[in-house]
Design an enzyme around this catalytic site. Sequence first.
Site, PDB file in Angstrom:
ATOM      1  N   CYS A  30       0.839  -1.207   0.000  1.00  0.00           N
ATOM      2  CA  CYS A  30       0.000   0.000   0.000  1.00  0.00           C
ATOM      3  C   CYS A  30       0.872   1.254   0.000  1.00  0.00           C
ATOM      4  CB  CYS A  30      -0.925  -0.056   1.219  1.00  0.00           C
ATOM      5  SG  CYS A  30      -1.670   1.505   1.712  1.00  0.00           S
ATOM      6  N   CYS A  39       0.121   3.930   2.567  1.00  0.00           N
ATOM      7  CA  CYS A  39       0.522   3.458   3.904  1.00  0.00           C
ATOM      8  C   CYS A  39       2.003   3.719   4.126  1.00  0.00           C
ATOM      9  CB  CYS A  39       0.281   1.958   4.065  1.00  0.00           C
ATOM     10  SG  CYS A  39      -1.433   1.461   3.912  1.00  0.00           S
TER      11      CYS A  39
END
Length: 152
Positions: A78, A81
């Site tokens: 991600c 993230c």
Amino acid sequence: MSQTLSCDPKGIILPCPSCDTGNRIPYARLDQQGRCGSCHQNLPLPSLPVEIDDASAFAALLSQSPLPVVIDFWAPWCGPCRMMAPEYAKAAHQAAGEAIFVKVNTEDHPDLAGRFHVQGIPAFALLRGGQIIRQTSGAQMAPQLLEWMRRG
Ligand SMILES: [Zn+2]
């Protein structure tokens, strides 16, 4: 210097800034300043995110921590993230002694994420006394995240 702290079912492992010995801080005493078992210097309050690799450590932390717990649900694939990881670390540093910041890798622990009905990541949950206070999702800067955490 490590960017995260590790933990086990009994507590958080905090390296001593003076001698580098890993000291286990029991979850129930996360709001108290400890002393290094090896060199007896005072230990700082945990100010780095804690990496959760163990479901029983997670359960113990949530049920025993006297401080509120912020959870970051993330995954290595991600991008947002990974991009906000330094912001999360900054928030953890600024909230040392006020809250414990943990990271749950949803790829390794889909069961833990499932319990919080996490759909998109990054996602965050704030817990107090093991109870969910609020949840949010999407990448955030440290000030935003702290504002969200401190709201009422
Ligand atoms: Zn020490």
